[in-house]
Design an enzyme around this catalytic site. Structure first.
Site, short mmCIF file in Angstrom:
data_model
loop_
_atom_site.label_atom_id
_atom_site.label_comp_id
_atom_site.label_asym_id
_atom_site.label_seq_id
_atom_site.Cartn_x
_atom_site.Cartn_y
_atom_site.Cartn_z
N CYS A 147 0.85 -1.17 0.00
CA CYS A 147 0.00 0.00 0.00
C CYS A 147 0.90 1.25 0.00
O CYS A 147 2.12 1.13 0.13
CB CYS A 147 -0.92 0.02 1.22
SG CYS A 147 -0.03 0.10 2.77
N CYS A 172 3.40 1.59 2.79
CA CYS A 172 4.54 0.66 2.75
C CYS A 172 5.60 1.15 1.77
O CYS A 172 6.79 1.05 2.04
CB CYS A 172 4.07 -0.73 2.35
SG CYS A 172 2.64 -1.29 3.27
#
Lengths: 76, 360
Positions: free
Chosen positions: A10, A13
């Site tokens: 995501c 991250c």
């Protein structure tokens, strides 16, 4: 030094991986950065909120993305 | 530190270096200037939007395009400014809370009480749907009941504090409290039912088989200046991520506002159309939008004659259930449990919709 970023990819991250990279490079460290993206591998670290930051096998941080300066403090 | 948890040696939060200038300004003094400036700008948004639409662009007041543009120019900045302030406040409070602390609170509970507590904690606990799987496993593996885990997973995205404060500022406290209370009720009852059905065997086997040692919660001890810094950072992150959805929602809203006659929506989404609640929920379930993005649309639906229950049910369905989340959860849940989860929550939302249309 082995830096692992735990997360399935995501936005947070990706940001964590970028900042960890900046932090390590800024300190002139010899490091390898590994992105751990499979759920079983992430869960096996005991992490509950992604992204997680693991340095040399030790979980340093989970759930939030620290600033580059803060990551450098964690790498020291 | 608990012996059952493996040490998280450190802390992201605690590692944030103190501000370089330890002046009053850097420690939060800037808020004293920023907050009045915010209020001043917020109050002048309406005249500025009208100025832009009717003077600068020369659109006629009362014309469809003029009204749509004026609506967008006013509502866009308004909702974004509110969102920024709300997220800042909420992020500050959330520096005191972590999902791990919530897990530890829930691990020792059983029965309906655990479902209620999980639904309530879901409101304030920071939660990102991308963490749904590790969070699910983390809960289940330290002994949080399956039903309570579901109560949390249903409540967290649907009834978050950002939605609460945005609803409050746009529709007043009654609707905000109504939405929150019914959202918690849906999460509570759905999780409780799933618990009663004893569906543990419908988890994917690896969930319980993988060696698991929970990591300790990150410490949340730090000073005011650090909390504020983290909150400002989180605000940039969140608002930076959701603003396109919010503006998209407002653009749809502006179009509806300018071009769709009120009677049309009243006919489809008004009280008299009994099928409107299930239809709104069925349309809303697969859609994915952040609560902040759906609120501007709900605002216009209400203004154009949609019934309150129908509009709230639509918002709950969009924010609470989504196709991407279901696909992610499939990694840990077998189809029977997925279907039960979707079925129970959808039914709960439909009931809430009917209840409000009936009561109001």
């Amino acid at each position: 030094m082995k830096i692992e970023v735990l997360g399935t990819g995501c936005a947070k991250c990706k940001l964590m991986a970028e900042r960890a990279e900046d932090a390590a490079r800024g300190m002139g460290l010899a490091y390898t950065l590994v992105k751990v993206t499979e759920y079983p591998d992430i869960v096996a670290r005991g992490v509950m909120s992604t992204p997680g930051l693991v340095v040399d096998g030790v979980l340093k941080c989970q759930g939030t993305v620290p600033t580059v300066a803060a990551i450098q403090a964690l790498l020291r | 530190m608990d012996t059952e948890t493996k040490g998280c040696a450190c802390d992201c939060a605690a590692a944030v270096p103190p501000p370089p200038v330890s002046s009053l300004w850097a420690r939060g003094g800037w808020l004293l200037v920023a907050l009045p400036a915010w209020v001043g700008l917020y109050r002048s948004l309406k005249p500025l939007a009208d100025l832009l639409a009717f003077r600068v662009l020369g659109l006629g007041p009362g014309s469809r395009l003029g009204e749509a543009v004026a609506f967008f120019a006013f509502d866009g900045p308004k909702v974004l400014m509110l969102l920024g302030l709300v997220v800042l406040g909420v992020s500050f409070v959330q520096t005191f809370i972590s999902p791990e602390a919530t897990r530890d609170l829930l691990a020792k509970r059983t029965g309906a009480w655990s479902n209620l507590l999980a639904s309530l904690l879901g409101i304030a606990t920071p939660f990102c749907s991308c963490s749904a799987v590790p969070l699910f496993i983390g809960f289940v593996r330290v002994g949080v009941p399956l039903g309570a885990t579901f109560s949390f997973l249903i409540s967290a995205p649907m009834v978050n504090e950002v939605a609460l404060f945005l609803l409050w500022s746009l529709f007043g406290w009654r609707i905000a409290l109504l939405y929150t209370a019914t959202g918690v009720a849906v999460a509570f009852v759905s999780g409780w039912l799933i618990g009663l059905l004893k569906m543990e065997r419908h988890l994917e086997p690896w969930v319980m088989e993988i060696p698991y040692e929970a990591a300790a919660a990150s410490s949340t001890a730090m000073g005011f200046a650090q909390r504020l810094e983290l909150a400002v950072q989180a605000t940039w992150d969140i608002v930076g991520k959701v603003w396109p959805y919010v503006l998209g929602g407002i653009a749809v809203g502006a179009f509806l506002h300018g071009y769709v006659p009120a009677e049309l929506l009243a006919r489809f989404m008004g009280k008299s159309a009994w099928w409107s609640v299930p239809l709104a929920v069925l349309i809303g379930v697969p859609l994915y939008a952040n609560a902040a993005g759906i609120i501007p649309i709900v605002q216009v639906l209400l203004a154009k004659g949609a019934a309150l229950g129908t509009a709230l049910a639509f918002m709950m369905a969009v924010a609470g259930l989504s196709l991407p989340e279901t696909v992610i959860l499939r990694k840990v849940l077998r189809p029977t449990l997925i279907a039960t989860f979707l079925g129970v929550v959808t039914l709960g939302i439909v009931i809430v919709g009917y209840l409000f249309n009936f009561l109001m």
